[in-house]
Design a protein around this motif. Structure first.
Motif, PDB file in Angstrom:
ATOM      1  N   ASN A  92       0.838  -1.189   0.000  1.00  0.00           N
ATOM      2  CA  ASN A  92       0.000   0.000   0.000  1.00  0.00           C
ATOM      3  C   ASN A  92       0.878   1.246   0.000  1.00  0.00           C
ATOM      4  OD1 ASN A  92      -2.693  -1.207   0.213  1.00  0.00           O
ATOM      5  ND2 ASN A  92      -2.049  -1.849   2.269  1.00  0.00           N
ATOM      6  N   ARG A  93       0.318   2.358  -0.413  1.00  0.00           N
ATOM      7  CA  ARG A  93       1.056   3.623  -0.329  1.00  0.00           C
ATOM      8  C   ARG A  93       1.581   3.828   1.091  1.00  0.00           C
ATOM      9  NH1 ARG A  93      -2.824   8.686  -1.189  1.00  0.00           N
ATOM     10  NH2 ARG A  93      -3.183   7.733  -3.239  1.00  0.00           N
ATOM     11  N   ASP A  94       2.763   4.384   1.210  1.00  0.00           N
ATOM     12  CA  ASP A  94       3.378   4.723   2.498  1.00  0.00           C
ATOM     13  C   ASP A  94       3.961   3.525   3.244  1.00  0.00           C
ATOM     14  OD1 ASP A  94       3.806   7.358   3.226  1.00  0.00           O
ATOM     15  OD2 ASP A  94       1.716   7.727   3.733  1.00  0.00           O
ATOM     16  N   VAL A  95       4.174   2.400   2.537  1.00  0.00           N
ATOM     17  CA  VAL A  95       4.821   1.266   3.196  1.00  0.00           C
ATOM     18  C   VAL A  95       5.560   0.446   2.140  1.00  0.00           C
ATOM     19  CG1 VAL A  95       2.956  -0.459   3.008  1.00  0.00           C
ATOM     20  CG2 VAL A  95       4.479  -0.502   4.996  1.00  0.00           C
ATOM     21  N   LYS A 122      -7.451   9.360   2.179  1.00  0.00           N
ATOM     22  CA  LYS A 122      -8.525   8.494   2.654  1.00  0.00           C
ATOM     23  C   LYS A 122      -8.275   7.042   2.287  1.00  0.00           C
ATOM     24  CE  LYS A 122     -11.964  12.175   1.925  1.00  0.00           C
ATOM     25  NZ  LYS A 122     -12.259  12.431   3.355  1.00  0.00           N
ATOM     26  N   LEU A 123      -9.005   6.147   2.949  1.00  0.00           N
ATOM     27  CA  LEU A 123      -8.983   4.745   2.541  1.00  0.00           C
ATOM     28  C   LEU A 123      -9.427   4.604   1.089  1.00  0.00           C
ATOM     29  CD1 LEU A 123     -10.512   2.853   5.621  1.00  0.00           C
ATOM     30  CD2 LEU A 123      -8.111   2.890   4.901  1.00  0.00           C
ATOM     31  N   GLU A 124     -10.346   5.482   0.662  1.00  0.00           N
ATOM     32  CA  GLU A 124     -10.804   5.447  -0.733  1.00  0.00           C
ATOM     33  C   GLU A 124      -9.657   5.728  -1.700  1.00  0.00           C
ATOM     34  OE1 GLU A 124     -14.523   6.015   1.640  1.00  0.00           O
ATOM     35  OE2 GLU A 124     -12.463   6.760   1.754  1.00  0.00           O
ATOM     36  N   ASP A 125      -8.699   6.567  -1.299  1.00  0.00           N
ATOM     37  CA  ASP A 125      -7.541   6.831  -2.150  1.00  0.00           C
ATOM     38  C   ASP A 125      -6.675   5.580  -2.279  1.00  0.00           C
ATOM     39  OD1 ASP A 125      -8.059   9.642  -2.596  1.00  0.00           O
ATOM     40  OD2 ASP A 125      -7.441   9.982  -0.523  1.00  0.00           O
ATOM     41  N   MET A 126      -6.531   4.846  -1.189  1.00  0.00           N
ATOM     42  CA  MET A 126      -5.760   3.608  -1.222  1.00  0.00           C
ATOM     43  C   MET A 126      -6.475   2.567  -2.079  1.00  0.00           C
ATOM     44  SD  MET A 126      -4.632   3.584   2.807  1.00  0.00           S
ATOM     45  CE  MET A 126      -3.200   2.551   2.662  1.00  0.00           C
ATOM     46  N   MET A 127      -7.800   2.558  -1.986  1.00  0.00           N
ATOM     47  CA  MET A 127      -8.588   1.666  -2.831  1.00  0.00           C
ATOM     48  C   MET A 127      -8.381   2.009  -4.303  1.00  0.00           C
ATOM     49  SD  MET A 127     -11.648   1.791  -4.725  1.00  0.00           S
ATOM     50  CE  MET A 127     -12.645   3.065  -3.940  1.00  0.00           C
ATOM     51  N   GLN A 128      -8.373   3.309  -4.628  1.00  0.00           N
ATOM     52  CA  GLN A 128      -8.179   3.723  -6.018  1.00  0.00           C
ATOM     53  C   GLN A 128      -6.778   3.382  -6.518  1.00  0.00           C
ATOM     54  OE1 GLN A 128     -11.845   4.505  -7.177  1.00  0.00           O
ATOM     55  NE2 GLN A 128     -10.063   4.752  -8.490  1.00  0.00           N
ATOM     56  N   ASP A 129      -5.772   3.403  -5.617  1.00  0.00           N
ATOM     57  CA  ASP A 129      -4.433   2.921  -5.993  1.00  0.00           C
ATOM     58  C   ASP A 129      -4.529   1.488  -6.503  1.00  0.00           C
ATOM     59  OD1 ASP A 129      -3.449   5.307  -4.947  1.00  0.00           O
ATOM     60  OD2 ASP A 129      -2.665   4.399  -3.109  1.00  0.00           O
TER      61      ASP A 129
END
Length: 306
Positions: free
Chosen positions: A64-67, A99-106
């Motif tokens: 995920n982003r940031d890890v 948001k979690l939605e941004d991570m979902m869109q990734d």
């Protein structure tokens, strides 16, 4: 591509560099694994990945982003956490870097880049939240959903156990590797499964693989803020028409089993599997059973969702 192959790369999607791995045969159905807070893709036990590949799945994992090897979003401001906690207690909204939605869109953008139209989605903890959002916002991309040791975002569900909260609130004694290692070992020991404690050797290898992949305190805080700011997904989950399996341990002190039950209650016709003695990890002794549950769930519903 044969079952022993592995591809690893980093690709810019949704404006963020996302690292991923593909294991197994590209001609097989794709199983997407999304892990949780502060956990890179090496948090998925190798035995689990190998078992899915042996069951004729192509397995897609991502940081995920940031890890991990994905992009660290250090340009985002982190608000004062004391003030954040005060606002949450008062029922006020908080600001978050993303948001979690941004991570979902990734994740959706990664599927687009890899030309994967539809996948079986398995998410653990925060990854379960992201998986739920994929099913809610992009149902045609999700053949089956498996949400593991996760929750719906309903704020009145039981909170984190006090001893776990106190452990997580601590910091490594220094930035030295050995102190960071000890901090994360302590974390996994306190959130782990009481009936299936991990050996010291296993934890050193497991934590070491994640530290080597990449974990940062600021990245963890940004992901945590996304979780804290998330709304209740129960109403949206109640509208799903996707075969869904919910897996949880009855000794999970980080995400109480009530979160798993609420998820299963919210999703129409969801199946719920509760493991006695399991905490917030994947005990080696339960991996074969968990894999079997997921594979059975997928194959039972595969013919209807091609």
């Amino acid at each position: 591509m044969n079952n022993d192959s592995m591809i690893e790369d980093v690709i810019k999607v949704n404006g963020v560099d996302i690292a991923y791995q593909l294991h197994g045969n590209s001609l097989h159905p794709t199983l997407l694994l999304i892990h949780g807070l502060s956990t890179p893709l090496t948090g998925w036990p190798k035995a689990m990945i190998d078992a899915f590949v042996a069951e004729d799945f192509q397995v897609l994992l991502l940081d995920n982003r940031d890890v991990g090897h994905s992009e660290l979003l250090n340009h985002f401001h982190i608000p004062n956490m004391g003030w954040v906690m005060t606002k949450l207690k008062l029922g006020l909204s908080i600001s978050e870097p993303y948001k979690l939605e941004d991570m979902m869109q990734d994740t959706i953008a990664l599927l687009d880049a890899l030309n994967l139209d539809v996948v079986h989605v398995v998410g653990a903890s925060m990854g379960g939240m992201i998986a739920q959002l994929m099913a809610i916002h992009h149902p045609k991309r999700v053949k089956t959903l498996t949400s593991i040791m996760s929750t719906t975002g309903y704020k009145k569900l039981p909170s984190v156990n006090k001893n776990i909260r106190e452990t997580l609130a601590q910091k490594p004694a220094s930035k030295e590797y050995k102190d960071r290692m000890q901090y994360h070992i302590n974390k996994w020991q306190v959130i782990g499964s009481p009936d299936y404690p991990s050996s010291d050797a296993y934890l050193h290898e497991y934590v070491g693989s994640m530290l080597e992949r990449g974990i940062t305190a600021k990245g963890t805080l940004r992901q945590m803020l996304a979780i804290m700011a998330a709304g209740n997904r129960e109403e949206a989950l109640s509208k799903l028409n996707i075969p869904s399996l919910v897996i949880h341990g009855d000794c999970d002190g980080l995400v109480n089993v009530a979160g798993g039950k609420a998820t299963a209650d919210a999703i129409p016709n969801a199946k719920l599997k509760i493991y006695p003695g399991m905490g917030h990890d994947f005990p080696s002794e339960l991996i074969a059973s968990i894999v079997d549950n997921i594979v059975t769930h997928i194959k039972t519903n595969l013919s209807d969702r091609r």
